[in-house]
Write an enzyme that holds these catalytic residues in place. Structure first.
Site, PDB file in Angstrom:
ATOM      1  N   PHE A  14      29.483  44.933  46.003  1.00  0.00           N
ATOM      2  CA  PHE A  14      28.344  44.352  46.718  1.00  0.00           C
ATOM      3  C   PHE A  14      28.811  43.687  48.017  1.00  0.00           C
ATOM      4  O   PHE A  14      28.477  44.145  49.123  1.00  0.00           O
ATOM      5  CB  PHE A  14      27.631  43.384  45.760  1.00  0.00           C
ATOM      6  CG  PHE A  14      26.740  42.378  46.417  1.00  0.00           C
ATOM      7  CD1 PHE A  14      25.807  42.762  47.371  1.00  0.00           C
ATOM      8  CD2 PHE A  14      26.814  41.032  46.060  1.00  0.00           C
ATOM      9  CE1 PHE A  14      24.972  41.817  47.979  1.00  0.00           C
ATOM     10  CE2 PHE A  14      25.981  40.098  46.653  1.00  0.00           C
ATOM     11  CZ  PHE A  14      25.074  40.487  47.631  1.00  0.00           C
ATOM     12  N   ASP A  34      39.230  50.481  45.864  1.00  0.00           N
ATOM     13  CA  ASP A  34      38.361  50.064  44.750  1.00  0.00           C
ATOM     14  C   ASP A  34      38.637  50.952  43.548  1.00  0.00           C
ATOM     15  O   ASP A  34      38.956  52.128  43.699  1.00  0.00           O
ATOM     16  CB  ASP A  34      36.884  50.184  45.170  1.00  0.00           C
ATOM     17  CG  ASP A  34      36.004  49.208  44.407  1.00  0.00           C
ATOM     18  OD1 ASP A  34      35.910  49.347  43.176  1.00  0.00           O
ATOM     19  OD2 ASP A  34      35.431  48.306  45.046  1.00  0.00           O
ATOM     20  N   THR A  38      32.877  48.018  38.782  1.00  0.00           N
ATOM     21  CA  THR A  38      31.510  47.463  38.791  1.00  0.00           C
ATOM     22  C   THR A  38      30.687  47.970  39.983  1.00  0.00           C
ATOM     23  O   THR A  38      29.690  47.366  40.336  1.00  0.00           O
ATOM     24  CB  THR A  38      31.549  45.922  38.846  1.00  0.00           C
ATOM     25  OG1 THR A  38      32.254  45.518  40.010  1.00  0.00           O
ATOM     26  CG2 THR A  38      32.211  45.343  37.615  1.00  0.00           C
ATOM     27  N   TYR A 146      37.556  34.211  34.314  1.00  0.00           N
ATOM     28  CA  TYR A 146      37.208  34.312  35.740  1.00  0.00           C
ATOM     29  C   TYR A 146      37.619  33.043  36.474  1.00  0.00           C
ATOM     30  O   TYR A 146      38.338  33.101  37.479  1.00  0.00           O
ATOM     31  CB  TYR A 146      35.706  34.543  35.851  1.00  0.00           C
ATOM     32  CG  TYR A 146      35.181  34.714  37.257  1.00  0.00           C
ATOM     33  CD1 TYR A 146      35.426  35.877  37.975  1.00  0.00           C
ATOM     34  CD2 TYR A 146      34.405  33.722  37.860  1.00  0.00           C
ATOM     35  CE1 TYR A 146      34.909  36.050  39.260  1.00  0.00           C
ATOM     36  CE2 TYR A 146      33.888  33.890  39.138  1.00  0.00           C
ATOM     37  CZ  TYR A 146      34.141  35.053  39.835  1.00  0.00           C
ATOM     38  OH  TYR A 146      33.634  35.218  41.101  1.00  0.00           O
ATOM     39  N   THR A 176      25.814  34.417  46.050  1.00  0.00           N
ATOM     40  CA  THR A 176      25.351  35.250  47.166  1.00  0.00           C
ATOM     41  C   THR A 176      24.580  36.443  46.603  1.00  0.00           C
ATOM     42  O   THR A 176      24.924  36.950  45.538  1.00  0.00           O
ATOM     43  CB  THR A 176      26.562  35.708  47.995  1.00  0.00           C
ATOM     44  OG1 THR A 176      27.252  34.543  48.448  1.00  0.00           O
ATOM     45  CG2 THR A 176      26.140  36.519  49.199  1.00  0.00           C
TER      46      THR A 176
END
Ligand code: NAD
Ligand code: UDP
Length: 323
Positions: A14, A34, A38, A146, A176
């Site tokens: 994203f 990447d 996800t 995380y 965000t």
């Protein structure tokens, strides 16, 4: 400095894909790395034909040999459902990923910026959160993979800076949202919009009194790039976000209004260790970067809803098993 060779890890995600857009448009030579855990290629498909864009499928827990001038390290699952899917892998991505990009930065004498997070503050007891606040993280809970992974990454960045003089930047990103969020990432904005557009129940966790401060992606990317270009004596950490705070109930009501949905609000149990409040203190970003969030939630939601309306949900799958 003119055209630079820039690596974006997690560049198909994203935030990463919006960053790639901006850097490609500025004429830089952009390498996107990447593993698509996800995300999907669709986020960067429009960049694939450009001569200054390159896509590499690679997992940042393994070393990578590239020659670059700048590195944005965004690779890491970010939504709670995604990072809790395989928590051990999440920790490895933060820690080994940081070691690998820092090693590359040391070898290439590149500048490297870490996508850190407001989660380093945990469930904060200081409000709003300034960078000097050391946080309230449960090391043992379901969010720890995380939060502690990102905290360890900050530590590694500081130690490579002190020990090896690597030119670093640390940005603590607050919630965000915007186009290209994964529609099934389980985050509150994607859930509420998806549910509202299909007239399904809107799932509020807990009583809906918990708060977040939502930043539209375009503002965030401006802040991140300003930080990369900041003078070398300003390495952060710096908070970037939109300080206007909303409860989850207020958010649900705004999404229903903007989508003109017939959805009802339903209340589900609150997740363990869910932070009760979150708001960035952006005094430092304002003073050092001239940063301010310019896009109000209502406008950003309208743009995000327009994106979600056009999505074919059959094109999206939950994260790939990744043990
Ligand atoms: P995202 O899940 O869309 O993007 C993460 C990207 O990293 C994905 O493309 C994913 O496939 C990739 N990735 C994951 N593990 C990888 C690995 N081992 N190797 C290579 N690639 C890998 O999430 P996002 O919201 O775009 O978040 C990007 C970064 O920003 C993350 O580091 C996240 O922690 C940070 N951040 C985001 C927010 C937010 O509100 N969006 C807030 C704080 C911090
Ligand atoms: N949340 C909610 N309903 C949902 C998804 C999330 O009420 O369908 C709540 C969640 O409990 C949290 C807030 O919204 O309090 C933000 O959650 P998100 O997963 O988007 O981000 P984070 O908790 O990492 O800030």
């Amino acid at each position: 400095m003119g055209m630079r060779r820039i690596l974006v890890t997690g560049g198909a995600g994203f935030l990463g894909s919006h960053l790639c857009d901006r850097l490609v448009a500025q004429g830089h030579d952009v390498i996107c790395v990447d593993n698509f855990f996800t995300s999907q290629k669709g986020n960067v498909a429009h960049l694939l034909g450009k001569p200054n864009f390159e896509l590499i499928r690679h997992d940042v827990t393994h070393p990578l040999w590239l020659e670059v001038d700048e590195i944005y390290n965004a690779a890491c699952p970010a939504a709670p459902g995604h990072y809790q899917y395989n928590p051990i892998k999440t920790m490895k991505t933060s820690v080994l990923g940081a070691i690998n990009v820092l090693g590359m930065a040391r070898r290439c004498r590149a500048k490297v910026l870490q996508f850190s997070t407001s989660e380093v503050y945990g469930d904060p007891t200081v409000h709003p959160q300034p960078e000097s606040y050391r946080g309230n993280v449960n090391t043992l809970g379901p969010r720890a993979c995380y939060d502690e992974g990102k905290r360890a990454a900050e530590t590694l960045f500081m130690d490579y800076h002190r020990m090896n003089r690597v030119n670093i930047r640390i940005v603590r990103i607050f919630n965000t949202y915007g186009p290209r969020m994964h529609p099934f990432d389980g985050r509150v904005i994607s859930n509420f919009i998806r549910q509202a557009l299909h007239n399904q129940d809107i799932t509020i966790y807990g009583e809906g009194k918990q708060s977040r401060s939502f930043c539209f992606v375009d503002d965030l990317i401006t802040g991140i790039i300003s930080m990369m270009n900041a003078p070398d004596d300003f390495i952060g950490p710096v908070n970037i976000g939109n300080p206007v705070e909303f409860t989850m109930k207020q958010l649900a009501e705004m999404v229903i209004e903007l989508t003109q949905s017939k959805s009802n609000l339903v209340y589900k149990p609150a997740p363990e260790d869910d932070p009760s409040q979150r708001q960035p203190d952006i005094t430092l970003a304002k003073a050092r970067l001239g940063f301010d969030a310019s896009i109000p939630l209502r406008e950003g939601l309208t743009r995000t809803i327009a994106y979600f309306r056009k999505l074919n949900l059959d094109d999206f799958r939950p994260p790939t098993p990744n043990y």
